[in-house]
Write an enzyme that holds these catalytic residues in place. Structure first.
Site, PDB file in Angstrom:
ATOM      1  N   SER A 116       9.981   1.423  -4.141  1.00 49.44           N
ATOM      2  CA  SER A 116       9.923   0.172  -3.380  1.00 49.44           C
ATOM      3  C   SER A 116       9.357  -0.982  -4.211  1.00 49.44           C
ATOM      4  CB  SER A 116       9.140   0.349  -2.077  1.00 49.44           C
ATOM      5  OG  SER A 116       7.868   0.847  -2.330  1.00 49.44           O
TER       6      SER A 116
ATOM      7  N   HIS B 289      -0.523   6.443   6.242  1.00 48.83           N
ATOM      8  CA  HIS B 289      -0.089   6.499   7.643  1.00 48.83           C
ATOM      9  C   HIS B 289      -1.137   7.160   8.546  1.00 48.83           C
ATOM     10  CE1 HIS B 289       3.490   5.159   5.827  1.00 48.83           C
ATOM     11  NE2 HIS B 289       3.976   6.337   5.499  1.00 48.83           N
TER      12      HIS B 289
ATOM     13  N   ASP C 296      -2.253   2.762  -4.801  1.00 53.78           N
ATOM     14  CA  ASP C 296      -2.042   4.168  -4.412  1.00 53.78           C
ATOM     15  C   ASP C 296      -3.266   4.969  -4.852  1.00 53.78           C
ATOM     16  OD1 ASP C 296       0.958   5.710  -3.742  1.00 53.78           O
ATOM     17  OD2 ASP C 296      -0.799   6.967  -4.215  1.00 53.78           O
TER      18      ASP C 296
ATOM     19  N   ILE D 224       0.881  -1.174   0.000  1.00 51.11           N
ATOM     20  CA  ILE D 224       0.000   0.000   0.000  1.00 51.11           C
ATOM     21  C   ILE D 224       0.915   1.219   0.000  1.00 51.11           C
ATOM     22  CG2 ILE D 224      -1.779   1.255   1.262  1.00 51.11           C
ATOM     23  CD1 ILE D 224      -2.505  -1.452   2.646  1.00 51.11           C
TER      24      ILE D 224
HETATM   25  C1  LIG Z   1       5.477   6.927   1.779  1.00 51.11           C
HETATM   26  S1  LIG Z   1       4.779   6.963   0.203  1.00 51.11           S
HETATM   27  C2  LIG Z   1       5.068   5.316  -0.393  1.00 51.11           C
HETATM   28  C3  LIG Z   1       6.524   5.077  -0.653  1.00 51.11           C
HETATM   29  C4  LIG Z   1       6.845   3.786  -1.309  1.00 51.11           C
HETATM   30  N1  LIG Z   1       6.281   2.651  -0.624  1.00 51.11           N
HETATM   31  C5  LIG Z   1       8.368   3.651  -1.331  1.00 51.11           C
HETATM   32  O1  LIG Z   1       8.939   3.186  -0.320  1.00 51.11           O
HETATM   33  O2  LIG Z   1       8.951   4.005  -2.350  1.00 51.11           O
HETATM   34  C6  LIG Z   1       3.072   6.944   0.575  1.00 51.11           C
HETATM   35  C7  LIG Z   1       2.141   6.816  -0.610  1.00 51.11           C
HETATM   36  O3  LIG Z   1       0.849   6.504  -0.091  1.00 51.11           O
HETATM   37  C8  LIG Z   1      -0.106   7.088  -0.935  1.00 51.11           C
HETATM   38  N2  LIG Z   1      -1.381   7.215  -0.247  1.00 51.11           N
HETATM   39  C9  LIG Z   1      -1.832   8.250   0.518  1.00 51.11           C
HETATM   40  N3  LIG Z   1      -3.082   8.027   0.942  1.00 51.11           N
HETATM   41  C10 LIG Z   1      -3.441   6.811   0.439  1.00 51.11           C
HETATM   42  C11 LIG Z   1      -4.624   6.037   0.540  1.00 51.11           C
HETATM   43  N4  LIG Z   1      -5.692   6.473   1.209  1.00 51.11           N
HETATM   44  N5  LIG Z   1      -4.659   4.838  -0.107  1.00 51.11           N
HETATM   45  C12 LIG Z   1      -3.571   4.406  -0.814  1.00 51.11           C
HETATM   46  N6  LIG Z   1      -2.422   5.102  -0.924  1.00 51.11           N
HETATM   47  C13 LIG Z   1      -2.358   6.297  -0.318  1.00 51.11           C
HETATM   48  C14 LIG Z   1       0.503   8.422  -1.317  1.00 51.11           C
HETATM   49  O4  LIG Z   1      -0.083   8.902  -2.514  1.00 51.11           O
HETATM   50  C15 LIG Z   1       1.978   8.081  -1.447  1.00 51.11           C
HETATM   51  O5  LIG Z   1       2.313   7.822  -2.781  1.00 51.11           O
END
Ligand SMILES: C[S@@+](CC[C@H](N)C(=O)[O-])C[C@H]1O[C@@H](n2cnc3c(N)ncnc32)[C@H](O)[C@@H]1O
Length: 286
Positions: free
Chosen positions: A105, A170, A123, A98
């Site tokens: 990643s 988060h 996402d 997610i």
């Molecule tokens: C910390 S980043 C992910 C980084 C990735 N896993 C990496 O390590 O390269 C968080 C991602 O969660 C997505 N996000 C935010 N709210 C979300 C939701 N309600 N459902 C799914 N994805 C969401 C954001 O758009 C963002 O791209």
């Protein structure tokens, strides 16, 4: 810092170790039972960047990650990832992540788990679809982690998964909604459901991620309590092997399907297993 986080008046003396008025601590806080020596405030110094990066040498996951652009990670996670995931390497696991963001990643997990692994990223950002590479075993779908209908469609299309990694919004309510939607149907027996970046629950109201009166760590603690539900108000007598045959306990479903919850700094991992009810056998000489 210790005081403001946990609502302690002072770590130094027993008499002062009471929760402050208006603090987030329970009354009495479990922290108040720690000894003054273990609560004494200490300096905690960072090593140099070079020294920290040197610690990643020899860590398969960490070395791979450093070779892939487009990501940011807490560097302590790589030891945790190895501890949780190394037994799945080369075994063609199905992995759901997610949170795709810039796709870093997805590439990491594909290279780490190897040929035949299937990596699915979800996402809310439409442009994450540019990382969809079905011919390489990387799939991206767009939807929100707090939408159980969307998550069900992901499980129907790709699941169940060996590993689920929640690195999305988060937001505590989202983390809980995803766990509720995915842990049972979405994770294979023998699989792991992992949530990272739990430090965000402690950042206060500024980021909007601590949107419930509980943190995700509180939620995980509750799962641990439910793992132990069979023992509430019982003693050994109820679990003797001679008496349990053919009998049954009444427990919440979660009690039957989680047999381990592992906490790391800002990460919690739930192990999906089909547990047997607990049984005790006494082997005495006389
Ligand atoms: C910390 S980043 C992910 C980084 C990735 N896993 C990496 O390590 O390269 C968080 C991602 O969660 C997505 N996000 C935010 N709210 C979300 C939701 N309600 N459902 C799914 N994805 C969401 C954001 O758009 C963002 O791209």
């Amino acid at each position: 810092m210790l005081k403001s986080l946990f609502g302690l008046k002072d770590a130094g003396s027993k008499a002062d170790r009471r929760p402050e008025e208006g603090s987030i601590a329970l009354e009495p806080s479990p922290i108040s039972y720690l000894s003054p020596a273990l609560l004494a405030l200490e300096e905690w110094k960072w090593p140099t960047p070079g020294e920290i990066r040197a610690q990643l040498l020899g860590n398969n996951c960490g070395e791979l990650w450093r070779s892939i652009p487009n990501g940011h990670k807490w560097l302590n996670y790589f030891d945790y990832y190895e501890s949780l995931f190394s037994s799945f390497r080369g075994k063609k696991p199905k992995v759901l992540e997610i949170g795709v963001d810039r796709g870093g990643s997805l590439v990491l997990w594909k290279r780490y788990f190897g040929i035949g692994s299937q990596i699915v990223g979800i996402d809310i950002k439409q442009d994450c679809l540019s990382f969809d590479r079905p011919s390489d075993g990387i799939h991206v779908r767009i939807g929100s982690q707090d939408d159980p209908v969307f998550l069900e469609s992901i499980v129907d299309e790709f699941g169940p998964f060996d590993i689920v990694i929640d690195d999305g919004s988060h937001i505590v309510s989202h983390q809980i909604a995803s766990f509720n939607a995915l842990f049972d149907r979405g994770v294979k027996v023998g699989g792991i459901y992992m949530v990272e970046d739990l430090e965000t629950s402690y950042w206060g109201q500024r980021t909007g991620q601590a949107d419930l009166p509980v943190t995700f760590i509180d939620f995980a603690r509750a799962v641990i309590d439910l793992m132990h539900k069979p023992y509430v108000d019982q003693d050994y007598g109820a679990f003797l092997i001679e008496q349990t045959s053919g009998a049954a306990l009444e427990v919440p479903y979660i009690t039957k399907i989680v047999d381990q919850v592992r906490f790391f700094d800002s990460i919690v991992a739930f192990y999906r297993r089909d547990r047997l009810p607990p049984v005790v056998e006494h082997l005495f000489n006389t």
